[in-house]
Design an enzyme around this catalytic site. Structure first.
Site, mmCIF file in Angstrom:
data_model
loop_
_atom_site.group_PDB
_atom_site.id
_atom_site.type_symbol
_atom_site.label_atom_id
_atom_site.label_comp_id
_atom_site.label_asym_id
_atom_site.label_seq_id
_atom_site.Cartn_x
_atom_site.Cartn_y
_atom_site.Cartn_z
ATOM 1 N N CYS A 174 0.831 -1.213 0.000
ATOM 2 C CA CYS A 174 0.000 0.000 0.000
ATOM 3 C C CYS A 174 0.869 1.268 0.000
ATOM 4 O O CYS A 174 1.552 1.555 0.980
ATOM 5 C CB CYS A 174 -0.908 -0.042 1.231
ATOM 6 S SG CYS A 174 -1.775 1.491 1.595
ATOM 7 N N CYS A 221 0.105 3.749 2.750
ATOM 8 C CA CYS A 221 0.573 3.190 4.028
ATOM 9 C C CYS A 221 2.072 3.441 4.195
ATOM 10 O O CYS A 221 2.535 3.762 5.294
ATOM 11 C CB CYS A 221 0.310 1.683 4.090
ATOM 12 S SG CYS A 221 -1.425 1.226 4.014
#
Length: 125
Positions: free
Chosen positions: A30, A33
């Site tokens: 991600c 993230c």
């Protein structure tokens, strides 16, 4: 304080302990993230009295599903075992600080009373 790894095995004991716990639900693949990781780490260093934990949603799929994590990063703020806030997407250090300040100011007895009243009302319907 460094962040701690949260798994299905230590999730409950971590969030139920006294004080504020902030969990970051993330995954290696991600992009947002990865950008949020350093922000979360700096926030953990700036708030030594707060528990900061990271939950790898790939390694803990059942936990993520049980908590209805639908997008990442998702940040969950707990105090004394009570979920206070849930934020999906990137947030900054200032927002984390504001949410910690807000959580610290809460009267948790009043919060528990409100939860109990809401649950009782839901059962009556």
């Amino acid at each position: 304080m460094a962040t701690v790894e949260i798994t299905a095995q230590n999730f409950k004991e971590t969030i139920e302990k006294e004080g504020i716990t902030i969990l970051d639900f993330w995954a290696e693949w991600c992009g947002p993230c990865q950008r949020f990781g350093p922000i979360f780490e700096r926030a953990s260093e700036q708030n030594p009295g707060v528990t900061f934990g990271k939950v790898d949603t790939e390694a803990n799929q059942e936990l993520a599903a049980a908590l209805r994590i639908q997008s990442i990063p998702t940040i969950m703020f707990f105090r004394d075992g009570v979920l206070l806030e849930r934020v999906s997407g990137l947030i900054g250090e200032g927002e984390i600080k504001d949410l910690v300040t807000k959580a610290e100011a809460l009267d948790m007895d009043a919060v528990r009373t409100q939860i109990a009243e809401a649950q009782a009302q839901a059962q009556q319907q």
